[in-house]
Design an enzyme around this catalytic site. Structure first.
Site, PDB file in Angstrom:
ATOM      1  N   ASP A 153      35.756 -29.587 -36.858  1.00 45.67           N
ATOM      2  CA  ASP A 153      35.457 -30.000 -38.213  1.00 45.67           C
ATOM      3  C   ASP A 153      33.965 -30.325 -38.232  1.00 45.67           C
ATOM      4  OD1 ASP A 153      35.819 -31.024 -40.784  1.00 45.67           O
ATOM      5  OD2 ASP A 153      35.971 -33.047 -39.983  1.00 45.67           O
ATOM      6  N   LYS A 154      33.376 -30.386 -39.400  1.00 42.27           N
ATOM      7  CA  LYS A 154      31.957 -30.712 -39.422  1.00 42.27           C
ATOM      8  C   LYS A 154      31.733 -32.191 -39.740  1.00 42.27           C
ATOM      9  CE  LYS A 154      28.955 -30.865 -42.361  1.00 42.27           C
ATOM     10  NZ  LYS A 154      28.479 -31.481 -43.285  1.00 42.27           N
ATOM     11  N   GLU A 173      24.191 -39.196 -52.414  1.00 45.91           N
ATOM     12  CA  GLU A 173      23.782 -40.021 -53.539  1.00 45.91           C
ATOM     13  C   GLU A 173      23.517 -41.442 -53.094  1.00 45.91           C
ATOM     14  OE1 GLU A 173      26.527 -39.931 -56.796  1.00 45.91           O
ATOM     15  OE2 GLU A 173      24.938 -39.082 -58.035  1.00 45.91           O
ATOM     16  N   ASP A 199      32.895 -27.976 -46.292  1.00 48.01           N
ATOM     17  CA  ASP A 199      31.593 -27.992 -46.954  1.00 48.01           C
ATOM     18  C   ASP A 199      31.214 -26.643 -47.538  1.00 48.01           C
ATOM     19  OD1 ASP A 199      30.554 -30.535 -46.844  1.00 48.01           O
ATOM     20  OD2 ASP A 199      30.217 -30.344 -44.687  1.00 48.01           O
ATOM     21  N   LYS A 250      42.548 -23.964 -42.125  1.00 47.95           N
ATOM     22  CA  LYS A 250      42.107 -24.377 -40.789  1.00 47.95           C
ATOM     23  C   LYS A 250      43.207 -24.093 -39.784  1.00 47.95           C
ATOM     24  CE  LYS A 250      38.883 -28.085 -41.945  1.00 47.95           C
ATOM     25  NZ  LYS A 250      38.497 -29.468 -41.720  1.00 47.95           N
ATOM     26  N   ASP A 280      38.221 -35.404 -37.572  1.00 42.11           N
ATOM     27  CA  ASP A 280      38.320 -36.840 -37.763  1.00 42.11           C
ATOM     28  C   ASP A 280      39.158 -37.214 -38.968  1.00 42.11           C
ATOM     29  OD1 ASP A 280      36.439 -35.861 -39.611  1.00 42.11           O
ATOM     30  OD2 ASP A 280      35.737 -37.901 -39.930  1.00 42.11           O
ATOM     31  N   ASP A 322      42.098 -32.524 -41.135  1.00 39.29           N
ATOM     32  CA  ASP A 322      42.091 -31.818 -39.861  1.00 39.29           C
ATOM     33  C   ASP A 322      43.432 -31.894 -39.149  1.00 39.29           C
ATOM     34  OD1 ASP A 322      39.336 -31.365 -40.175  1.00 39.29           O
ATOM     35  OD2 ASP A 322      38.952 -33.421 -39.520  1.00 39.29           O
TER      36      ASP A 322
END
Lengths: 1223, 339
Positions: free
Chosen positions: A407-408, A512, A692, A816, A836, A840
């Site tokens: 995962d990123k 943000e 993403d 995934k 995480d 996932d």
């Protein structure tokens, strides 16, 4: 103690409940709220546990053997030779199960005895959780756990809202809103009314869908429909809500939490599977040997045994005995005898499949897991989390990983955005420079970070190193002021003032948050907001801006704007967005500035920063009024509202004036690039699967070295249609194949020039799949939908496997899992998934090994994982050190274990040729039962626990060492056969050398030494010494433990039998005096020496040949390690640092928003903006924390419910259900 | 405790750090010896083993060679009437009428110096057959008083005879070797009978611990095995050393057992057995031909290694040579291709 199970009742079709009506509800016998995860109680433990244990094939097999041994006509071994090891094995497993179950009992009791307030006959009483039943009404208070699945009736909050945290359910920590029905909410806090609440419910039966609920409620002649928005699930925590009432719908094991748990997939390692195949193979081998013996026995009995009846008559039940009790032919008699001998041989040869194998494997795995748990270098101090092996059965597979799916967000990156640089009015800030204007690198020594302490709202962890920007702020540079003002105003962040006065922001996207907090540190503090105003503090002065409109972010617009009226009454539009989008909408007067700013943006992007452009526009009062009307019309229109709104926004967001740009660092976790580089060197392929956007993912790919600029090509698959995707992929494959051809030519040339054929053996194999170093693949989620179709999946497989790195962006959790499954199904490789978040979980569960990042928000991934680590970089140690060692140990262990039992057992087979195939054992039965337990297993266990070929440092330094595991080199069926053959040869030597030496042996004083017991003692002594020396040869790392167990086993053997065979220990045991007589003869010691030299010599020769001539990498490094150690201990070379940043790179624009629509609507509608005044009466002020509007799909921030037209836009759980059915 | 307010540590959470302990054991950094098989250790070892084994083998061979042994297979021995004794006695050993005497002449080529032992050797006799091995009652042989019904059932069919228990029970005891020899020295002027000793022929541990006689009255309810002519108690009971030797079952179907020792207290045989001609008078009672067995008589001296057996000597010589050979081969390989 309560029984945990009940008789099955007929399946429910629907659930009918009457509130507060126990008699009515009782007729359906709904499960109560008692939770029972334990398996046994004191009475049932022994029978139930035994039953379970005998379901394991190995144990059942030994039980059958035991039964065979009890038949005197068959028994070739006394029963205790099987009973002793079996009882020990069973006891050990049972103890482990018992300890586990006691833990479960304790945790059950703790949960069941939690208390909650239940309304019973109109009064609130404290009741333990397990006494809560369906139909009860519970009063919940803030921060309490929800005891069962409840229908929300009324709450303390306005609009009958209540907030819950669902971390235990789905791992998301953002708050979710639940809203009660208006009519039930009217009952408020009135216990009388609620006590008389008598609605009748009909709803769905218990199920495991967390995001769906269907039901109807009939109350006071009204019918209400119920959905998930009104349900509080067990496991949630009530937050920010003083109290609420709920009606219990599902309790205990029917709750959605419990329905979701306990379905863990049992994972087995490759070696496990191989082991099972081998054991079947061994069993077939055993059967054929026994069959051979049976036939031989038949022949022997016919030719010899029949005649030998002079001295040994056949048994009375055998036909044609000399005693004449039963008539029949000789052949019949021989057949009966030989058939019985078949079973007798099964009994004595059963030790080729040792009982202790499974137990030993378990012990080794347990210790290897403990090493992981105990590893200091995988302990993360900041979060106080050590690594955890959550399953103890998969260790050695960590040494065989070929594919890592990562995962990123939160895994590779910290999910922390930091304001790094900015460009304001054509001037770039953020790079610290020295007196001469040269940039300085930021290190621990300096430069000093800018001191913001004069600002009471500054944050300690905010770091900025360029002092010039603060100087500009102090000097009052209007452009700089405007820049920060925009950052402080144009966002959808929610402020929250904690009890101790600390201001905290809850941002929907971390980007943000980083921008608003940057403004705050520079003295432009965003203080609070109402639906209509924004209060900011500029250098201590409070200013209130009217918030006229939020032009919210979406994925197409790639920008957001606010329209505000400043305290002086001037109306301004403030906008931030992707550079491409903003640049299109700039006023021509900004052209020069745009050039300059673009130049800066390029610089920022090269450093891997995520950039945004900022712009503003003054709006005249009239223009605003005109636009406002259009906006209002668009926003109330019923058709195409979104498009209409976009058009209206477009109208006003033009002719902007550029202010500058921001650059945010998506902070990678420490050591990620190095780890990825090292893992790649080990031959592991890394695929990043992220929710993403493509740009972000690619950016991260570059900054963590997954993608590099010297790559020949990065293929991007982003087509929407099946056909186009196919074309894109096929083109890519074509290109790879072409370049492969040219590369192969070059490579051959290089190899010949080097001339190092032996050296390059391992190196070559890594790049078997062609020149993968030069290609990378980026696939978008919407293309992946097509790629995963049966028609294209092999194309994807081919393409993906010939690329060095693969990045899949915008993927759903299901995708995934599907990608992981694709590799798992079609490649013989071992896969590892690391992540995480809740998104996932599916891939973590699908992969051979799932690794969860612990210490993050939410536990879902960790709970589903097999191993948990707190930082991505620990993966390196987990795989390259622990995994490799575990694999090495397990391989050595298995090979040796089979060897040792073949060597032991087959001695009986050779003896069969001399004892008329009568199934007489060669060894003393006691020796047979103790051989595995006491004389040969400890050394190999110690090896399996402590062995290491090269140390940790060299394992990191030479990642290629990982390669043998990756291709299954150290234990496969050939290695097994090799070990087994070695065992067979050993058994031949062990039998025939003593045969030669003791054939007609007599002692110097005449008495004969060739009796069976002496011979048995000679062979067993040679055997014990030989197998222990063999283990010593395998041991590469001699800790004190190894010395003790290896030499100890040998010494113990001699002492044990000297003592046991001493007179008086066991009365009239046949072997009395044998040990003494044998050990006293020179013949014995000469024979022992000879046998062992003959057995060890070839092994040493072979090993020497392998290390000296066909040296493996591991051997070379061992030599090197030894040399370094002898030279100097402190002189270890420093580990090379890979260069983090690339020198040149094309510009990549990062867009600093997450791809979900924002909070804008929520803010302006004010639905959950509570006026402070209303909570004044609360003694403990309930604080508004981040609130996310609940949408139908329970997609969290990372759920990545793709906005693109995905065909399967199903909620997550449903996806999973379909998925599991598909599997 | 159902509620958990933020900030306070949750139940079970310890305030102490969860950092694993930094011990050498837990960090897998135990001091360790890490041997590597290098040319420097392996090649010298090969040569050392070779150099040690060759002389050792030579010594063992010479030792074995110095042992004097005379063996005579008398299976096909004939009685005075020229009949094959094997045919005369048939298959049963218990009938007195069936016994057969035969006489053989042997000649020792050299003086058998030192203590000489007389063995009988049997071939194709499966004393190691599973059912044979078990067919005994160790408790009975240990002198315990055991009721007939409690005798080891493995003794069947030699457990009981009528209502009496068999002592000693089982197939082993029943098949006790019962040929007897008389050795006469024909050298010199007179024939001299070589005196034989039947004591100390069994293992000391067997004589003293494993085989004990029960109280004399215990013999009353017992009878002899079918193949025997006399009750066990008539010949020393379980302490009969020939029985004890026989009861120590052989490992292999070809075996020899100590029959007796030569009594060297007689002056003629003080130095051992002088060379020359001997006559052995055999009472041939033990049938073996039915199962293709053979019987032989062996006279042998012993060395510190025991009897004659060149195997170890040859094996040591071979292994020693192979070691040197391997050493040379590996030396060449190492010098040419090694690293």
């Amino acid at each position: 103690m309560r029984a945990c199970w009940k008789e099955a009742k007929p399946p429910e079709i629907e659930r009918r409940i009457k509130a507060n009506n126990h008699e009515y509800n009782a007729q359906f016998e709904y499960a109560d709220n008692y939770i029972c995860t334990s398996k046994y109680n004191i009475a049932t433990f022994i029978p139930k546990n035994l039953f379970e244990q005998f379901q394991r094939i190995a144990n059942a097999y030994f039980l059958c053997l035991l039964i065979l041994q009890l038949i005197p006509q068959i028994s070739s071994l006394p029963y205790y030779s099987t009973v002793v090891p079996l009882v020990i094995v069973l006891t050990m497993s049972a103890t482990k199960d018992a300890i586990d179950d006691v833990r479960r009992h304790i945790s059950d009791a703790q949960v069941n005895n939690r208390e909650s307030s239940v309304l019973r006959s109109g009064k609130l009483v404290q009741e333990r959780w397990h006494k809560v039943i369906v139909g009860d009404i519970i009063k919940m208070e803030n921060n309490q756990f929800v005891a069962a699945d409840l229908l929300l009736l009324s709450t303390s909050e306005p609009n009958s809202l209540c907030y819950i945290e669902t971390a235990e359910l789905d791992g998301e920590t953002n708050l979710k809103v639940r809203q009660a029905l208006v009519d039930t909410a009217a009952m408020g806090n009135n216990e009388d009314l609620i006590g008389k609440f008598d609605a009748e419910l009909v709803c769905e039966i218990p199920n495991n869908r967390l995001s769906k609920f269907e039901g109807t409620m009939k109350w006071k002649d009204n019918k209400y429909s119920l959905d998930n928005d009104k349900l509080l699930l067990r496991g949630c925590v009530l937050r920010n809500t003083k109290w609420c009432y709920g009606l219990v719908i599902f309790a205990g094991k029917d709750t959605k939490l419990m329905m979701n748990s306990g379905k863990t997939v049992f994972k087995r390692t490759n070696i496990d599977r191989l082991m099972n195949v081998l054991i079947i193979g061994i069993f077939i081998f055993l059967l054929s040997i026994c069959l051979g013996c049976t036939i031989a026995c038949g022949i022997w009995e016919t030719l010899l045994g029949y005649r030998f009846q002079v001295y040994l008559p056949w048994e009375s039940f055998v036909p044609n005995t000399s005693l004449g009790t039963k008539s029949g032919s000789t052949a019949e008699g021989a057949t009966v005898i030989s058939l019985l001998v078949f079973f007798s041989y099964i009994i004595i040869l059963n030790t080729v499949v040792p009982i202790s194998l499974y137990v030993s494997v378990e012990i080794i795995r347990l210790f290897n897991s403990l090493w992981i748990n105990w590893d200091n270098k995988m302990y993360y101090k900041k979060k106080d989390t050590p690594a955890r092996a959550r399953t103890t059965t998969l260790n050695e597979e960590l040494g065989q990983i070929e594919y890592i799916f990562s995962d990123k967000t939160g895994t590779l990156t910290q999910n922390i955005m930091e304001f790094r640089k900015c460009s304001i009015n054509g001037k770039s800030y953020g790079t610290p420079i020295d007196r001469f204007g040269n940039p300085i690198a930021v290190t621990d020594e300096g430069p000093l970070k800018v001191d913001f302490s004069e600002n009471p709202y500054s944050e300690n962890n905010f770091e900025f190193f360029d002092h010039t920007l603060q100087d500009e702020v102090r000097r009052g540079n209007p452009k700089v002021h405007q820049f920060f003002l925009l950052l402080a105003l144009c966002h959808t962040v929610m402020p929250e003032e904690k009890e101790d006065g600390v201001l905290e922001y809850q941002a929907q996207s971390p980007d943000e948050g980083a921008l608003v907090s940057a403004a705050r540190n520079f003295g432009f503090v965003f203080k609070s907001r109402t639906p209509k105003t924004i209060t900011i503090l500029i250098h201590g002065n409070t200013q209130v801006y009217d918030l006229l409109c939020i032009l919210d972010f979406d994925n197409v617009r790639k920008r957001m704007s606010v329209i505000v009226r400043d305290p002086k009454g001037k109306i301004q539009l403030l906008c931030k967005g992707a550079d491409t989008v903003i640049n299109e909408r700039l006023h021509p007067s900004s052209a020069d500035l745009r050039e300059l700013t673009n130049h800066h943006l390029n610089e920022f992007a090269q450093e891997g920063l995520r950039t945004l452009n900022l712009a503003f526009k003054d709006i005249a009062e009239k223009e605003w009024e005109a636009w406002q009307i259009k906006h209002h019309e668009a926003s109330i229109s019923l058709e195409n509202r979104d498009e209409k709104l976009s058009a209206v926004y477009e109208e006003i967001e033009k002719n902007l004036n550029l202010i500058g740009a921001t650059a945010i660092e998506d902070k990678l976790q420490d050591g990620v690039p190095e780890t990825i580089a090292n893992l790649a060197l080990a031959g592991i392929k890394i695929w990043v699967l992220t929710g993403d956007k493509q740009e972000t993912a690619v950016n991260i790919g570059y900054s963590c070295q997954l993608l590099t600029d010297d790559m020949e090509e990065v293929f991007i698959i982003d087509a929407e249609e099946f056909k186009d995707v196919e074309i894109q992929m096929k083109n890519a494959i074509k290109q790879i194949n072409e370049s492969k051809k040219t590369m192969n030519h070059q490579e051959e040339g290089v190899r010949v020039a080097n001339g190092s054929v032996t050296f390059s053996k391992e190196n070559d194999n890594v790049s078997l799949e062609g020149n993968q170093d030069t290609f990378a693949l980026v696939i978008n989620g919407h293309s992946l939908v097509h790629c995963l179709m049966p028609d294209l999946e092999f194309v994807l497989l081919e393409l993906g496997c010939s690329c060095k790195a693969v990045i899949c962006c915008r993927v759903t959790p299901l995708q995934k899992a599907l990608v992981v499954d694709l590799i798992k199904r079609n490649k013989k490789s071992i896969t590892l998934a690391i992540g995480d978040g809740a998104n996932d979980v599916s891939m973590i569960k699908t992969a051979h090994i799932g690794v969860g990042i612990s210490g993050q928000e939410g536990m879902q991934a960790v709970l589903a994982s097999d191993f948990s680590i707190s930082q991505f970089r620990y993966l390196e140690k987990l795989l390259l050190v622990h995994g490799r060692w575990s694999y090495l140990r397990m391989c050595k262990f298995l090979k040796y274990f089979f060897y040792k039992n073949f060597a032991f057992t087959l001695c009986h087979f050779w003896f069969a040729f001399f004892c008329g195939f009568s199934a007489q054992t060669l060894f003393d039965p006691y020796f047979i039962s103790f051989y595995n337990l006491f004389f040969s297993s400890l050394p190999i266990l110690a090896l399996g626990i402590f062995d290491q070929d090269v140390d940790e440092y060299y394992s990191f330094r030479y990642p290629k060492l990982y390669y043998p595991g990756l291709v299954n080199l150290l234990f496969n069926k050939w290695v097994f056969i090799f070990g087994a053959v070695e065992g067979i040869i050993t058994s031949i030597v062990l039998f025939f050398i003593p045969y030669g030496a003791f054939h007609w042996a007599v002692s110097p004083w005449g008495s004969d030494l060739a009796d069976q017991q002496s011979f048995a003692t000679v062979v067993s002594s040679c055997l014990v010494v030989a197998v222990n020396l063999r283990c010593a040869l395998e041991t590469a790392y001699w800790t004190p433990f190894n010395h003790v167990v290896i030499w100890g086993s040998i010494i113990y053997y001699f002492c044990f039998f000297l003592l046991m065979y001493a007179t008086g220990v066991i009365w009239y045991y046949q072997y009395i005096g044998v040990a003494y007589a044998v050990f006293a003869s020179a013949n014995f010691w000469l024979c022992l020496l000879l046998t062992n030299v003959i057995l060890i010599l070839p092994v040493v020769a072979y090993k020497f040949y392998m290390t000296n001539i066909r040296t493996s990498l591991s051997d070379r490094i061992r030599m090197k390690q030894r040399l370094t150690k002898s030279r100097s201990k402190t002189d270890l070379p420093v580990r090379r640092q890979s260069t983090l940043r690339r020198s040149t790179r094309s510009m990549r624009s990062g867009y600093a928003f997450s791809h979900q629509s924002g909070f804008g609507e929520l803010i302006t509608s004010g639905i959950n903006m509570r006026e402070r005044a209303r909570s004044n009466d609360a003694k403990t002020p309930v604080i508004l924390t981040k609130v996310k509007k609940l949408d139908g799909a329970s997609g969290g921030k990372k759920m990545a419910v793709s906005p693109t037209p995905l065909k399967s836009n199903l909620p997550y759980e449903e996806e999973m259900i379909i998925y599991s059915e598909k599997l | 405790m159902a509620t958990r307010t933020p900030g306070t540590p949750a139940e079970g959470e310890k305030s102490t750090s969860r950092r694993p302990k930094d011990t050498k054991f837990k960090q897998q950094k135990l001091p360790a010896w890490q041997p590597i098989l290098t040319a420097g250790t392996v090649l010298p070892a090969f040569f050392a083993i070779g150099v040690a084994f060759i002389p050792l083998g030579a010594v063992l061979y010479v030792t074995s060679d110095n042992v004097l042994e005379y063996k005579y297979d008398y299976t096909k021995c004939t009685n005075s009437a020229g009949e094959l004794c094997a045919d005369v006695i048939g298959n049963y050993t218990n009938g007195t009428s069936n016994s057969c005497s035969c006489s053989i002449s042997i000649e020792l080529q050299t003086d058998f110096k030192g203590t000489v032992y007389m063995y009988y050797g049997l071939t194709n006799f499966y004393q190691n057959h599973r059912r044979y091995v078990r067919s005994r009652d160790d408790a009975q042989l240990h002198g315990e008083t055991i009721s007939v019904s409690n005798l080891n059932s493995d003794c069947e069919p030699y457990k009981t005879s009528g209502d009496k228990g068999i002592a000693p029970c089982g197939a082993i005891a029943n098949s006790l070797f019962n040929d007897s020899y008389q050795l006469t020295y024909n050298g010199g002027t007179n024939s001299t009978t070589v005196p034989l000793l039947f004591t100390n022929i069994a293992w000391a541990s067997d004589r003293e611990e494993k085989f004990k006689n029960p109280s004399p009255s215990a013999w009353d309810g017992l009878t002899h095995p079918p193949n025997w002519k006399y009750n066990a108690s008539d010949y020393g009971g379980y302490k009969n050393e020939s029985l004890i030797v026989w009861m120590r079952t052989a490992a292999l179907p070809t075996f020899r057992k100590l029959h007796s020792r030569i009594d060297h207290s007689v002056s003629t045989f003080k130095e051992g057995l002088p060379k020359g001609k001997y006559t052995v008078d055999i009472v041939y009672a033990y049938p073996v031909t039915s199962f293709q067995g053979t019987k032989s008589l062996i006279l042998t001296t012993t060395s510190w290694l025991g009897g004659k057996n060149p195997f170890l000597g040859i094996a040591y010589l071979v292994v020693g040579c192979v070691c040197i050979l391997l050493g040379v081969i590996f030396l060449i390989i190492h010098l040419k291709w090694g690293r």
